[in-house]
Design a protein around this motif. Structure first.
Motif, PDB file in Angstrom:
ATOM      1  N   ARG A 335      37.503  25.788  33.943  1.00 36.70           N
ATOM      2  CA  ARG A 335      36.915  26.821  34.143  1.00 36.70           C
ATOM      3  C   ARG A 335      38.137  27.561  34.324  1.00 36.70           C
ATOM      4  O   ARG A 335      39.184  27.613  35.318  1.00 36.70           O
ATOM      5  N   ALA A 336      38.493  28.386  34.105  1.00 35.51           N
ATOM      6  CA  ALA A 336      39.619  29.729  34.166  1.00 35.51           C
ATOM      7  C   ALA A 336      39.332  30.670  34.819  1.00 35.51           C
ATOM      8  O   ALA A 336      37.950  31.419  34.406  1.00 35.51           O
ATOM      9  N   VAL A 337      39.211  31.439  36.098  1.00 38.49           N
ATOM     10  CA  VAL A 337      38.726  32.767  36.323  1.00 38.49           C
ATOM     11  C   VAL A 337      39.654  32.984  37.069  1.00 38.49           C
ATOM     12  O   VAL A 337      40.807  32.903  37.919  1.00 38.49           O
ATOM     13  N   LEU A 338      39.626  34.709  36.874  1.00 39.27           N
ATOM     14  CA  LEU A 338      40.447  35.554  37.512  1.00 39.27           C
ATOM     15  C   LEU A 338      39.765  35.748  38.645  1.00 39.27           C
ATOM     16  O   LEU A 338      38.314  36.638  38.856  1.00 39.27           O
ATOM     17  N   SER A 339      40.603  35.710  39.742  1.00 41.44           N
ATOM     18  CA  SER A 339      39.510  35.867  41.232  1.00 41.44           C
ATOM     19  C   SER A 339      40.045  37.347  41.715  1.00 41.44           C
ATOM     20  O   SER A 339      40.354  37.652  42.632  1.00 41.44           O
ATOM     21  N   LEU A 340      40.012  38.102  40.736  1.00 41.23           N
ATOM     22  CA  LEU A 340      40.302  39.314  41.467  1.00 41.23           C
ATOM     23  C   LEU A 340      40.189  40.547  42.367  1.00 41.23           C
ATOM     24  O   LEU A 340      38.550  39.936  42.757  1.00 41.23           O
ATOM     25  N   HIS A 341      40.538  40.773  43.167  1.00 45.79           N
ATOM     26  CA  HIS A 341      39.494  41.728  44.912  1.00 45.79           C
ATOM     27  C   HIS A 341      38.844  42.776  43.742  1.00 45.79           C
ATOM     28  O   HIS A 341      38.841  43.138  42.945  1.00 45.79           O
ATOM     29  N   LYS A 342      37.716  42.455  44.402  1.00 40.23           N
ATOM     30  CA  LYS A 342      36.605  43.794  44.089  1.00 40.23           C
ATOM     31  C   LYS A 342      36.863  44.913  43.607  1.00 40.23           C
ATOM     32  O   LYS A 342      36.479  45.978  42.615  1.00 40.23           O
ATOM     33  N   ASP A 343      37.949  45.950  44.526  1.00 44.38           N
ATOM     34  CA  ASP A 343      38.647  46.723  43.710  1.00 44.38           C
ATOM     35  C   ASP A 343      39.474  46.474  42.781  1.00 44.38           C
ATOM     36  O   ASP A 343      39.467  47.993  41.884  1.00 44.38           O
ATOM     37  N   LEU A 344      39.734  45.277  42.558  1.00 48.48           N
ATOM     38  CA  LEU A 344      40.476  45.357  41.106  1.00 48.48           C
ATOM     39  C   LEU A 344      39.949  44.946  39.977  1.00 48.48           C
ATOM     40  O   LEU A 344      40.444  44.995  38.627  1.00 48.48           O
ATOM     41  N   ALA A 345      38.892  44.375  40.581  1.00 44.13           N
ATOM     42  CA  ALA A 345      38.876  43.629  38.468  1.00 44.13           C
ATOM     43  C   ALA A 345      38.186  44.704  38.072  1.00 44.13           C
ATOM     44  O   ALA A 345      37.378  45.601  37.997  1.00 44.13           O
ATOM     45  N   PRO A 346      38.894  44.351  36.476  1.00 42.14           N
ATOM     46  CA  PRO A 346      38.382  45.738  35.652  1.00 42.14           C
ATOM     47  C   PRO A 346      36.897  46.041  35.091  1.00 42.14           C
ATOM     48  O   PRO A 346      36.208  46.781  35.257  1.00 42.14           O
ATOM     49  N   TYR A 347      35.658  44.630  35.328  1.00 43.82           N
ATOM     50  CA  TYR A 347      34.333  44.882  35.284  1.00 43.82           C
ATOM     51  C   TYR A 347      33.802  44.545  35.958  1.00 43.82           C
ATOM     52  O   TYR A 347      34.018  43.351  36.707  1.00 43.82           O
ATOM     53  N   LYS A 348      32.747  44.691  36.854  1.00 45.17           N
ATOM     54  CA  LYS A 348      32.450  45.088  38.139  1.00 45.17           C
ATOM     55  C   LYS A 348      31.237  43.857  37.822  1.00 45.17           C
ATOM     56  O   LYS A 348      30.815  42.788  38.506  1.00 45.17           O
ATOM     57  N   ILE A 349      30.264  44.090  36.917  1.00 46.32           N
ATOM     58  CA  ILE A 349      29.272  43.551  36.118  1.00 46.32           C
ATOM     59  C   ILE A 349      29.408  43.373  35.204  1.00 46.32           C
ATOM     60  O   ILE A 349      29.347  43.894  34.164  1.00 46.32           O
ATOM     61  N   ALA A 350      28.552  42.025  34.646  1.00 40.88           N
ATOM     62  CA  ALA A 350      28.075  41.924  33.339  1.00 40.88           C
ATOM     63  C   ALA A 350      26.488  41.558  32.945  1.00 40.88           C
ATOM     64  O   ALA A 350      26.204  41.119  33.864  1.00 40.88           O
ATOM     65  N   VAL A 351      25.945  42.482  32.588  1.00 41.35           N
ATOM     66  CA  VAL A 351      24.876  41.614  32.247  1.00 41.35           C
ATOM     67  C   VAL A 351      24.531  41.199  30.353  1.00 41.35           C
ATOM     68  O   VAL A 351      24.700  41.806  29.877  1.00 41.35           O
TER      69      VAL A 351
END
Ligand code: ATP
Length: 441
Positions: A335-351
């Motif tokens: 699994r590859a994951v980008l653990s970006l800070h919540k203020d930086l992540a491009p998308y906060k939520i996927a539906v």
């Protein structure tokens, strides 16, 4: 050295739409990059986090957005026309070009970093190459219409010092912050977006009384270092590097770089300098305008000193990307994951609708998605199976996946999956907004 390779990051950026080569279908153009759908969100978030921290959260800093094109006298006064040069050498063996100050070796004999041959600087002295990109203003292409694409945003701040001081009734200490594009005709660009010919800077000029300059310089080094830490950069991969006496520009009283341990080694993200009164003095002399500050308590006119924290948006963005990337073993697969800070992540939520062929699920998912869009950057995605969608969202750093399934139609509950822990919980649609606000805002 950092654990992830640059190849992995470059390929992720292309595959997932963060960064593309500029003018790619024409074979690209020297060290110019385009930010794709994900990259533009990430970079906007980096700039917003900086602006919030240095402008909105403080009372002592004003924002500015000065023009890229300036009166050419600005660049004469700032020293860029005469002194913004890099020493350029050609290797006689492999014919490649290098910055002499980037080559290993002693003061006269350097080693070519392309082919390893010796480059003798006494026999083959470096030529000074001005890094400013020239252009013409108006229809005539002669010397009277030459100007430059700004090589730094700082000068736009200095020339507006009096405007901001007067229009905002400011007293020392105060600062002016600006984010914008800068251009440098770098000789040896490279390392992806680390060194490019078109880039964005985020700069502050902080004006202080000369006696307070040293104290504010130290405070700014600390404040700016902490900004990267607060946004999640690994502490061990961040360091301060104070400049030695021989490295300082002639006018600078002190300078410290904030460096990050990229896969290609420790490299500068930002420099914090005590520039004394050099810039305002130069502009006062060249413009003939009085740029002194009137200190009412002392009943004295003087030129303030300037502390300059000057960072690169692209370099910070690259550091956040490299630092956030990890690969893990999950149930026998990668699994590859980008653990970006919540203020930086491009998308906060996927539906994600579990069954895209079920119109009721789709309708419910779309309704949830559009109501969440009021507060967050949310993406609806039904283009693959749920397992694949989770992996895809992990790889682009999306913090939460909200899944709607058949049961949701009956019990009005959805599954929320956390990017970092991969834990899932069922929560009611009614409490979704509140739950996510608590986590994300
Ligand atoms: P370097 O020594 O790496 O060329 P510099 O010391 O010349 O950088 P400054 O003039 O201090 O850089 O610019 C301030 C910041 O702007 C740098 O810390 C960096 O983040 C960013 N920057 C400068 N040049 C470039 C470039 N060519 N590409 C991307 N960012 C840059």
């Amino acid at each position: 050295m950092s654990d992830v390779s640059m190849d992995t990051i470059v390929s992720l950026c292309k595959r997932r739409g963060f960064i593309f080569q500029g003018s790619e279908i024409y074979g690209g153009v020297g060290s110019i990059w385009d930010y794709g759908p994900l990259g533009v969100e990430l970079k906007r978030n980096v700039k917003a986090a900086w602006w919030k921290s240095v402008v909105h959260r403080r009372d002592d800093i004003e924002g500015l957005d000065a023009a890229i094109l300036m009166n050419p006298s600005v660049w004469k006064a700032s020293g860029h026309v005469d002194g913004f040069t890099d020493p350029l050498v050609d290797c006689k063996s492999c014919k490649k070009r290098f910055r002499a100050d980037h080559l290993k070796g002693d003061s006269d004999i350097k080693k070519c970093s392309g082919c390893g041959a010796q480059i003798n600087l006494k026999e083959n002295p470096p030529r000074l190459f001005n890094l400013m990109l020239k252009t013409f203003l108006g229809p005539l292409e002669d010397s009277s219409s030459v100007t430059y694409l700004r090589p730094e945003t700082a000068q736009g701040i200095f020339v507006n010092f009096m405007n901001v001081l007067n229009s905002r009734s400011r007293k020392l200490p105060f600062g002016i912050a600006q984010i914008g594009k800068s251009f440098r005709n770098e000789i040896t660009p490279g390392n992806f977006t680390f060194r490019t010919r078109e880039f964005e800077q985020m700069e502050i000029e902080y004006f202080v009384t000369p006696e307070d300059a040293d104290d504010f310089y130290k405070r700014w080094v600390e404040t700016r270092f902490n900004w990267y830490l607060e946004l999640g950069v690994t502490k061990d991969k961040l360091q301060l590097r104070p400049h030695g006496e021989n490295e300082l520009a002639h006018y600078a009283k002190a300078c410290t770089d904030i460096e990050y341990l990229f896969p290609f080694g420790w490299s500068e993200l930002e420099g914090i300098a005590n520039r004394g009164d050099f810039d305002l003095k130069q502009h006062a002399e060249h413009s003939g305008k009085d740029l002194t500050y009137f200190d009412q308590t002392r009943q004295q006119h003087y030129l303030p000193y300037v502390i300059e924290p000057s960072g690169g948006v692209d370099r910070a963005t690259l550091a956040f990307l490299v630092d956030a990337y990890r690969e893990e073993e999950v149930k026998g697969s990668k699994r590859a994951v980008l653990s970006l800070h919540k203020d930086l992540a491009p998308y906060k939520i996927a539906v994600l609708p579990l069954l895209k062929k079920n119109p009721e699920i789709v309708e419910m998912a779309k309704k949830i998605c559009s109501s969440l869009k009021e507060d967050f950057v949310v993406k609806y995605d039904d283009t693959a199976s749920i397992g694949k969608l989770y992996r895809r969202q992990d790889e682009i750093g999306t913090l939460y996946c909200v899944t709607i399934d058949v049961q949701s139609l009956e019990d009005k509950q959805v599954t929320i999956r956390d990017r970092d822990t991969m834990e899932q919980e069922r929560i009611s649609v009614d409490s979704l907004q509140k739950y996510l606000k608590e986590k994300l805002l």
